[in-house]
Enzyme design. Structure first.
Site, PDB file in Angstrom:
ATOM      1  N   PRO A  10      66.046  72.417  22.005  1.00  0.00           N
ATOM      2  CA  PRO A  10      65.046  71.848  22.889  1.00  0.00           C
ATOM      3  C   PRO A  10      64.784  72.421  24.315  1.00  0.00           C
ATOM      4  CG  PRO A  10      66.769  70.318  22.829  1.00  0.00           C
ATOM      5  CD  PRO A  10      67.081  71.599  21.549  1.00  0.00           C
ATOM      6  N   ASN A  11      63.301  72.618  24.380  1.00  0.00           N
ATOM      7  CA  ASN A  11      62.971  73.011  25.806  1.00  0.00           C
ATOM      8  C   ASN A  11      62.877  74.648  26.000  1.00  0.00           C
ATOM      9  OD1 ASN A  11      62.436  70.201  26.628  1.00  0.00           O
ATOM     10  ND2 ASN A  11      64.509  70.058  26.920  1.00  0.00           N
ATOM     11  N   ARG A  18      60.148  77.021  32.481  1.00  0.00           N
ATOM     12  CA  ARG A  18      60.700  76.280  32.435  1.00  0.00           C
ATOM     13  C   ARG A  18      61.871  76.428  33.770  1.00  0.00           C
ATOM     14  NH1 ARG A  18      65.946  74.854  28.619  1.00  0.00           N
ATOM     15  NH2 ARG A  18      66.724  72.961  29.587  1.00  0.00           N
ATOM     16  N   TYR A  23      66.403  79.851  34.433  1.00  0.00           N
ATOM     17  CA  TYR A  23      66.313  80.435  33.076  1.00  0.00           C
ATOM     18  C   TYR A  23      65.703  81.726  33.282  1.00  0.00           C
ATOM     19  CZ  TYR A  23      67.978  75.856  31.731  1.00  0.00           C
ATOM     20  OH  TYR A  23      68.773  74.650  31.501  1.00  0.00           O
ATOM     21  N   ASN A  74      71.546  79.003  20.319  1.00  0.00           N
ATOM     22  CA  ASN A  74      71.435  78.470  21.521  1.00  0.00           C
ATOM     23  C   ASN A  74      71.060  77.081  21.513  1.00  0.00           C
ATOM     24  OD1 ASN A  74      71.059  77.352  24.238  1.00  0.00           O
ATOM     25  ND2 ASN A  74      69.893  79.166  25.097  1.00  0.00           N
ATOM     26  N   ALA A  77      70.472  71.563  25.060  1.00  0.00           N
ATOM     27  CA  ALA A  77      71.021  70.234  25.465  1.00  0.00           C
ATOM     28  C   ALA A  77      71.882  69.692  24.341  1.00  0.00           C
ATOM     29  CB  ALA A  77      70.096  69.053  25.986  1.00  0.00           C
ATOM     30  N   GLU A 101      77.568  81.106  19.585  1.00  0.00           N
ATOM     31  CA  GLU A 101      76.692  80.536  20.511  1.00  0.00           C
ATOM     32  C   GLU A 101      76.374  81.263  21.640  1.00  0.00           C
ATOM     33  OE1 GLU A 101      79.493  77.367  21.947  1.00  0.00           O
ATOM     34  OE2 GLU A 101      77.974  76.477  23.329  1.00  0.00           O
ATOM     35  N   HIS A 103      74.344  81.115  25.521  1.00  0.00           N
ATOM     36  CA  HIS A 103      73.340  80.247  26.663  1.00  0.00           C
ATOM     37  C   HIS A 103      72.962  81.315  27.708  1.00  0.00           C
ATOM     38  CE1 HIS A 103      74.876  76.720  25.419  1.00  0.00           C
ATOM     39  NE2 HIS A 103      76.046  77.170  25.085  1.00  0.00           N
ATOM     40  N   LEU A 104      71.720  81.072  28.271  1.00  0.00           N
ATOM     41  CA  LEU A 104      71.122  81.773  29.160  1.00  0.00           C
ATOM     42  C   LEU A 104      71.871  81.673  30.652  1.00  0.00           C
ATOM     43  CD1 LEU A 104      67.789  80.587  28.370  1.00  0.00           C
ATOM     44  CD2 LEU A 104      68.282  82.955  28.440  1.00  0.00           C
ATOM     45  N   ARG A 110      77.575  74.948  36.258  1.00  0.00           N
ATOM     46  CA  ARG A 110      76.631  73.768  36.519  1.00  0.00           C
ATOM     47  C   ARG A 110      76.987  72.367  36.246  1.00  0.00           C
ATOM     48  NH1 ARG A 110      71.769  75.367  32.781  1.00  0.00           N
ATOM     49  NH2 ARG A 110      70.588  73.638  34.202  1.00  0.00           N
ATOM     50  N   ARG A 114      77.542  69.625  31.279  1.00  0.00           N
ATOM     51  CA  ARG A 114      77.338  70.824  30.914  1.00  0.00           C
ATOM     52  C   ARG A 114      78.508  71.449  30.472  1.00  0.00           C
ATOM     53  NH1 ARG A 114      71.567  71.517  31.164  1.00  0.00           N
ATOM     54  NH2 ARG A 114      70.963  70.484  32.946  1.00  0.00           N
TER      55      ARG A 114
HETATM   56  C1  DQA Z   1      71.215  76.286  28.040  1.00  0.00           C
HETATM   57  C2  DQA Z   1      71.967  75.585  28.894  1.00  0.00           C
HETATM   58  C3  DQA Z   1      72.129  73.950  28.537  1.00  0.00           C
HETATM   59  O1  DQA Z   1      73.065  73.197  29.318  1.00  0.00           O
HETATM   60  C4  DQA Z   1      70.793  73.417  28.717  1.00  0.00           C
HETATM   61  O2  DQA Z   1      70.690  72.070  28.319  1.00  0.00           O
HETATM   62  C5  DQA Z   1      69.608  74.349  27.978  1.00  0.00           C
HETATM   63  C6  DQA Z   1      69.909  75.866  28.164  1.00  0.00           C
HETATM   64  C7  DQA Z   1      71.130  77.843  28.518  1.00  0.00           C
HETATM   65  O3  DQA Z   1      70.587  78.517  27.840  1.00  0.00           O
HETATM   66  O4  DQA Z   1      71.572  77.974  29.485  1.00  0.00           O
HETATM   67  O5  DQA Z   1      68.594  73.933  27.558  1.00  0.00           O
HETATM   68  O6  DQA Z   1      71.744  76.064  26.578  1.00  0.00           O
END
Ligand code: DQA
Length: 147
Positions: A10-11, A18, A23, A74, A77, A101, A103-104, A110, A114
């Site tokens: 998501p997102n 965003r 990011y 990725n 959340a 897995e 993550h950016l 953080r 998280r």
């Molecule tokens: C994320 C880190 C997550 O905590 C967050 O909810 C995201 C992006 C990252 O790529 O850094 O949506 O997965």
């Protein structure tokens, strides 16, 4: 050619606009182009997708298991609480497929919520904190695994 599903939660479709201070400014469209080019260079057949839906993400993991595709995920959340996604991901290892897995950002640097990933325990490894290069490094990891 080895198939890789590059799945995003998501997102992440809002990348570029965003919270760019966290990011980065690369848009979702640009990220998909970069991943496709990086995959080509590594002789991997990548399919890049994004969804805001947990059930769709679970269905795509099932598809990877059925097709014998490796996965770069990725989970956004969902990383922090989706046991349904974790249970689906556990099937990849059972099928001899690699899950990376990504993550950016570095979630450990953080907010406290998280710091937990329910996915990491069923992934081969995690790459986090390198912005869009996290995906390039994940493709390197898959390319090395399948070489
Ligand atoms: C994320 C880190 C997550 O905590 C967050 O909810 C995201 C992006 C990252 O790529 O850094 O949506 O997965």
């Amino acid at each position: 050619m080895n198939r890789v599903l590059v799945l995003n939660g998501p997102n992440l479709g809002r990348l570029g606009s965003r919270e760019p201070e966290k990011y980065g400014s690369t848009s979702w469209g640009e990220l998909t182009e970069k991943v496709a080019a990086w995959a080509d260079e590594r002789h991997l057949d990548a399919d890049v997708r994004q969804t805001d839906s947990e059930s769709e993400l679970v269905a795509w993991i099932h598809e990877a298991v059925d097709w014998g595709a490796h996965v770069i995920l990725n989970p956004a959340a969902f990383t922090h609480y989706s046991y349904a996604l974790r249970d689906a991901c556990a099937m990849l290892g059972g099928a001899g497929l690699t899950l990376v897995e990504v993550h950016l950002t570095n979630p450990h640097a953080r907010e406290e919520f998280r710091h937990t990933s329910v996915i990491s325990g069923v992934a081969v490894g995690t790459i986090a904190g390198f912005g869009v290069d996290s995906y390039r490094l994940a493709l390197d990891a898959i390319a090395q695994k399948v070489a």
